[in-house]
Design a protein around this motif. Structure first.
Motif, PDB file in Angstrom:
ATOM      1  N   ASP A   1      21.449 -41.164 -59.601  1.00 44.76           N
ATOM      2  CA  ASP A   1      21.327 -42.608 -59.791  1.00 44.76           C
ATOM      3  C   ASP A   1      22.045 -43.429 -58.720  1.00 44.76           C
ATOM      4  O   ASP A   1      22.034 -44.659 -58.771  1.00 44.76           O
ATOM      5  CB  ASP A   1      21.834 -43.015 -61.179  1.00 44.76           C
ATOM      6  N   ARG A   2      22.680 -42.743 -57.734  1.00 47.41           N
ATOM      7  CA  ARG A   2      23.342 -43.462 -56.651  1.00 47.41           C
ATOM      8  C   ARG A   2      22.723 -43.112 -55.291  1.00 47.41           C
ATOM      9  O   ARG A   2      23.340 -43.369 -54.262  1.00 47.41           O
ATOM     10  CB  ARG A   2      24.841 -43.124 -56.638  1.00 47.41           C
ATOM     11  N   ARG A   3      21.514 -42.575 -55.321  1.00 51.96           N
ATOM     12  CA  ARG A   3      20.856 -42.243 -54.051  1.00 51.96           C
ATOM     13  C   ARG A   3      20.556 -43.488 -53.239  1.00 51.96           C
ATOM     14  O   ARG A   3      20.693 -43.489 -52.011  1.00 51.96           O
ATOM     15  CB  ARG A   3      19.571 -41.441 -54.320  1.00 51.96           C
ATOM     16  N   ASP A   4      20.147 -44.551 -53.893  1.00 50.77           N
ATOM     17  CA  ASP A   4      19.824 -45.796 -53.209  1.00 50.77           C
ATOM     18  C   ASP A   4      21.075 -46.334 -52.512  1.00 50.77           C
ATOM     19  O   ASP A   4      22.093 -46.583 -53.162  1.00 50.77           O
ATOM     20  CB  ASP A   4      19.311 -46.809 -54.222  1.00 50.77           C
ATOM     21  N   PRO A   5      21.038 -46.532 -51.185  1.00 47.71           N
ATOM     22  CA  PRO A   5      22.220 -47.024 -50.468  1.00 47.71           C
ATOM     23  C   PRO A   5      22.756 -48.341 -51.016  1.00 47.71           C
ATOM     24  O   PRO A   5      23.956 -48.625 -50.895  1.00 47.71           O
ATOM     25  CB  PRO A   5      21.726 -47.184 -49.028  1.00 47.71           C
ATOM     26  N   ALA A   6      21.888 -49.164 -51.626  1.00 53.98           N
ATOM     27  CA  ALA A   6      22.337 -50.447 -52.160  1.00 53.98           C
ATOM     28  C   ALA A   6      23.346 -50.263 -53.284  1.00 53.98           C
ATOM     29  O   ALA A   6      24.152 -51.163 -53.551  1.00 53.98           O
ATOM     30  CB  ALA A   6      21.136 -51.254 -52.653  1.00 53.98           C
ATOM     31  N   THR A   7      23.353 -49.091 -53.951  1.00 50.65           N
ATOM     32  CA  THR A   7      24.286 -48.857 -55.051  1.00 50.65           C
ATOM     33  C   THR A   7      25.644 -48.352 -54.560  1.00 50.65           C
ATOM     34  O   THR A   7      26.551 -48.167 -55.372  1.00 50.65           O
ATOM     35  CB  THR A   7      23.699 -47.827 -56.037  1.00 50.65           C
ATOM     36  N   ARG A   8      25.775 -48.132 -53.259  1.00 48.94           N
ATOM     37  CA  ARG A   8      27.025 -47.624 -52.684  1.00 48.94           C
ATOM     38  C   ARG A   8      27.232 -48.247 -51.301  1.00 48.94           C
ATOM     39  O   ARG A   8      27.596 -47.554 -50.341  1.00 48.94           O
ATOM     40  CB  ARG A   8      26.993 -46.097 -52.598  1.00 48.94           C
ATOM     41  N   ALA A   9      27.026 -49.554 -51.236  1.00 46.77           N
ATOM     42  CA  ALA A   9      27.057 -50.254 -49.951  1.00 46.77           C
ATOM     43  C   ALA A   9      28.410 -50.119 -49.260  1.00 46.77           C
ATOM     44  O   ALA A   9      28.488 -50.095 -48.022  1.00 46.77           O
ATOM     45  CB  ALA A   9      26.715 -51.728 -50.159  1.00 46.77           C
ATOM     46  N   GLU A  10      29.493 -49.998 -50.029  1.00 46.51           N
ATOM     47  CA  GLU A  10      30.822 -49.888 -49.421  1.00 46.51           C
ATOM     48  C   GLU A  10      30.946 -48.655 -48.542  1.00 46.51           C
ATOM     49  O   GLU A  10      31.693 -48.643 -47.560  1.00 46.51           O
ATOM     50  CB  GLU A  10      31.897 -49.849 -50.499  1.00 46.51           C
TER      51      GLU A  10
END
Length: 266
Positions: free
Chosen positions: A146-155
């Protein structure tokens, strides 16, 4: 005349030669089976030596001080046999927009159970471009599904020049049971660096034939989580070898008992 002269004469027992002839076919079958069992045991012993050598090399290389990764002129002189799992440092800039994802089930590294990730997810494979224009694909670490999308881990999408320390890893053979890759979505199920490079749109001539697995140095936001390279390997080859040799000895014992019974006319 003897009163017993008219008594029927009983046929003699089968001669020893006939009994020996009756053992030829069973002996051939037993010899063939014995050869197979011994061969399997010897093969497992050779696998044991190979696995022990692999474990020793991985242990030595992964714990050695990191050395600067050489440029593309040196890559042809490198090989999986000589350099896989070697600890290196490489400096450059990430191209986050080109990252791809390698499916992985976390929890099988030797750090499992010590606060390490668990469950299904992906390794984030990102091209890193050095000052000389070389490209090295870096496995930045694990992210849950569920954190594959870079937007969910922008930091964690670090900008600017970075120094990555990690382990050299060469491509792996595709498993017969591996799912088909999906280059259009940049999803991969085998560490096929050539296919990843094509999906990333990087210059294959300037891209290293190996990747670098980043160590567990923390990144902003905590993801991707590095240091997930598998460094422990199952080694049950001695157990398997002893099983095959034990079956071979059992076969010998059974055949000897069978042959003795036959030779005694039973």
């Amino acid at each position: 005349m003897s009163p017993f002269s008219d008594r029927p004469v009983m046929p003699p027992a089968a001669p020893q030669a006939a009994r020996l002839r009756a053992l030829i076919v069973p002996a051939c079958v037993a010899a063939a089976a014995l050869a197979v069992l011994v061969s399997l045991g010897l093969w497992q012993m050779s696998r044991l030596a190979w696995k022990q050598g692999l474990i020793a090399r991985v242990e030595e290389r992964s714990r050695a001080p990191a050395v600067p990764l050489q440029g593309r002129d040196a890559w042809p002189r490198m090989s999986a046999e000589a350099d896989d799992y070697r600890r290196v440092t490489v400096t450059g800039r990430f191209r986050h927009e080109a990252e791809t994802y390698l499916y992985h089930v976390a929890g099988d590294s030797r750090q499992a159970g010590r606060g390490r990730p668990q469950g299904q997810g992906y390794f984030v494979m990102t091209p890193l471009v050095t000052a000389s224009g070389d490209t090295v694909i870096v496995n930045r670490g694990f992210v849950p599904t569920d954190r594959r999308d870079p937007a969910t881990r922008a930091e964690g999408q670090i900008a600017g020049e970075v120094a990555v320390t990690g382990l050299v890893r060469y491509p792996e053979q595709r498993n017969a049971f591996a799912a088909a890759d999906d280059p259009a979505r940049r999803l991969f199920y085998t560490r096929d660096l050539g296919a990843m490079a094509r999906a990333m749109g990087v210059d294959a001539r300037a891209t290293a034939p190996f990747s670098v697995d980043a160590d567990d140095t923390a990144v902003p936001g905590g993801l991707p989580r590095g240091g997930e390279t598998r460094l422990s390997f199952p080694n049950r080859h001695l157990e398997y070898a002893l099983t095959w040799f034990g079956l071979a000895l059992t076969l010998v014992g059974v055949f000897v008992a069978f042959a003795l019974q036959k030779l005694r006319g039973r």
